[in-house]
Enzyme design. Structure first.
Site, PDB file in Angstrom:
ATOM      1  N   HIS A 126       0.822  -1.230   0.000  1.00  0.00           N
ATOM      2  CA  HIS A 126       0.000   0.000   0.000  1.00  0.00           C
ATOM      3  C   HIS A 126       0.851   1.273   0.000  1.00  0.00           C
ATOM      4  CE1 HIS A 126      -3.609  -2.306   0.479  1.00  0.00           C
ATOM      5  NE2 HIS A 126      -3.271  -2.767   1.672  1.00  0.00           N
ATOM      6  N   ASP A 163      -2.659 -10.828  -2.160  1.00  0.00           N
ATOM      7  CA  ASP A 163      -3.223 -10.282  -0.917  1.00  0.00           C
ATOM      8  C   ASP A 163      -4.691  -9.938  -1.145  1.00  0.00           C
ATOM      9  OD1 ASP A 163      -1.939  -8.777   1.760  1.00  0.00           O
ATOM     10  OD2 ASP A 163      -3.765  -7.809   1.015  1.00  0.00           O
ATOM     11  N   HIS A 165      -6.233  -7.371  -0.269  1.00  0.00           N
ATOM     12  CA  HIS A 165      -6.365  -5.944  -0.585  1.00  0.00           C
ATOM     13  C   HIS A 165      -5.625  -5.624  -1.882  1.00  0.00           C
ATOM     14  CE1 HIS A 165      -6.545  -6.281   3.894  1.00  0.00           C
ATOM     15  NE2 HIS A 165      -7.591  -5.494   3.711  1.00  0.00           N
ATOM     16  N   ASP A 244      -4.243 -12.858   3.636  1.00  0.00           N
ATOM     17  CA  ASP A 244      -5.473 -12.406   4.306  1.00  0.00           C
ATOM     18  C   ASP A 244      -6.735 -12.702   3.507  1.00  0.00           C
ATOM     19  OD1 ASP A 244      -4.501 -10.567   2.486  1.00  0.00           O
ATOM     20  OD2 ASP A 244      -4.484  -8.876   3.886  1.00  0.00           O
TER      21      ASP A 244
END
Ligand SMILES: [Zn+2]
Length: 308
Positions: A126, A163, A165, A244
């Site tokens: 991120h 991931d 996200h 995740d």
């Protein structure tokens, strides 16, 4: 050739406060499962060095790196955004995480190892060029990619991000860069609410709806990622390895299994074998259900190292 396993004790000292899901125990959960599975005995361990300003400057403006150094507290905690904080040890942990990316790339491109896994935190995907975000400070996988190109002269690097996200920071750094192909799956709509609005042609972004599991993930990989990767013909495969999207991880609502992480690694190992002598470097990103994180990371490492 064994797989390199790169980590550092500084990465355990970075602590964003009681109750924060991105916690030091994530790394010990991976270590525990490496021991329990016996896989750990087959790895060659290294201590991550500190990334240099020159290595970081390939991704982040010097002003940004300076600002992070200046805000680093001597004691207590400072918040960089509502989710991302620094304690007195965070700066060194972040420099070790990016340094691990550099070391892993050197070991694999220097033919000492075919593959490397970096068990580091803070994670990186991120982190934008000039902005920390979502538990991330420096974009570790981007540092690896730019090091492979800047130091070793590679011209085509693939970044695989599974991931849950979307890796908005990695996209911010590489969108439109013809030397990088980024292939990702992520829950959508979901934090950070990016990746679906007219992505650049070097971004293979495949959003998955809440509740999607093995079937949807494997279809996305087989139909979306694999043809694009074969056409791109990477000289190095990098992973933003977040765990995740696992069904047991309540950070999000995808339903991947332990076996999915072994499966996707095998698919990408086949790509790496076809195009670049099996060269793979993997950076830990998310994964917050400790048992599922440890088990899934071991599935990933086991397949990378050819043990299954
Ligand atoms: Zn994540």
């Amino acid at each position: 050739m064994t797989t390199a396993f790169i980590t550092h004790a500084d990465c355990l000292k970075h602590d964003m406060g009681a109750g924060h899901p991105e916690r030091p125990e994530r790394l010990t959960a991976i270590e525990d499962q490496l021991i329990a599975s016996g896989v750990g005995a087959h790895l060659t361990r290294y201590e991550a060095p500190l990334a240099t300003d020159e290595q970081l400057a390939r991704v982040h403006p010097a002003d940004y790196v300076r600002a992070i150094r200046e805000v680093s507290p001597r004691s207590g905690t400072v918040h960089l955004d509502p989710d991302t904080a620094m304690n007195a040890f965070t700066l060194h942990a972040a420099l070790r995480a990016a340094g691990a990316a550099v070391m892993a790339t050197d070991l694999v491109l220097g033919k000492k190892h075919n593959s490397a896994f970096c068990a580091v935190r803070p994670p990186g995907h991120h982190a934008c060029r000039a902005r920390p975000m979502g538990f991330c400070i420096f974009n570790n996988v981007a540092v690896a990619a730019r090091h492979a190109m800047g130091q070793h002269g590679l011209e085509r690097v693939a970044i695989i991000d599974f991931d849950v996200h979307h890796g908005n920071g990695t996209e911010d750094i590489f969108e439109g860069d013809e030397h990088v192909l980024m292939a990702s799956t992520f829950q959508h709509p979901f934090y950070p609410y990016s990746g679906t609005d007219n992505p650049a042609s070097n971004m293979v972004n495949i959003p998955l709806a809440a509740g999607a599991g093995s079937r949807e993930f494997r279809e996305a990989v087989k139909e979306g990622w694999i043809p694009a990767l074969d056409e791109f013909s990477p000289q190095l495969v990098l992973f933003s390895a977040g765990f995740d999207a696992h069904a047991e991880d309540d950070m999000a609502m995808l339903r991947f299994s332990d076996a999915d992480y072994g499966w996707v690694t095998a698919e990408l190992k086949a790509i790496a074998d076809r195009h670049c002598g099996g060269r793979m470097v993997s950076m830990l990103e998310g994964g917050y259900a400790l048992s599922a994180l440890g088990r899934s990371a071991v599935q990933h490492i086991k397949v990378m190292s050819g043990l299954s």
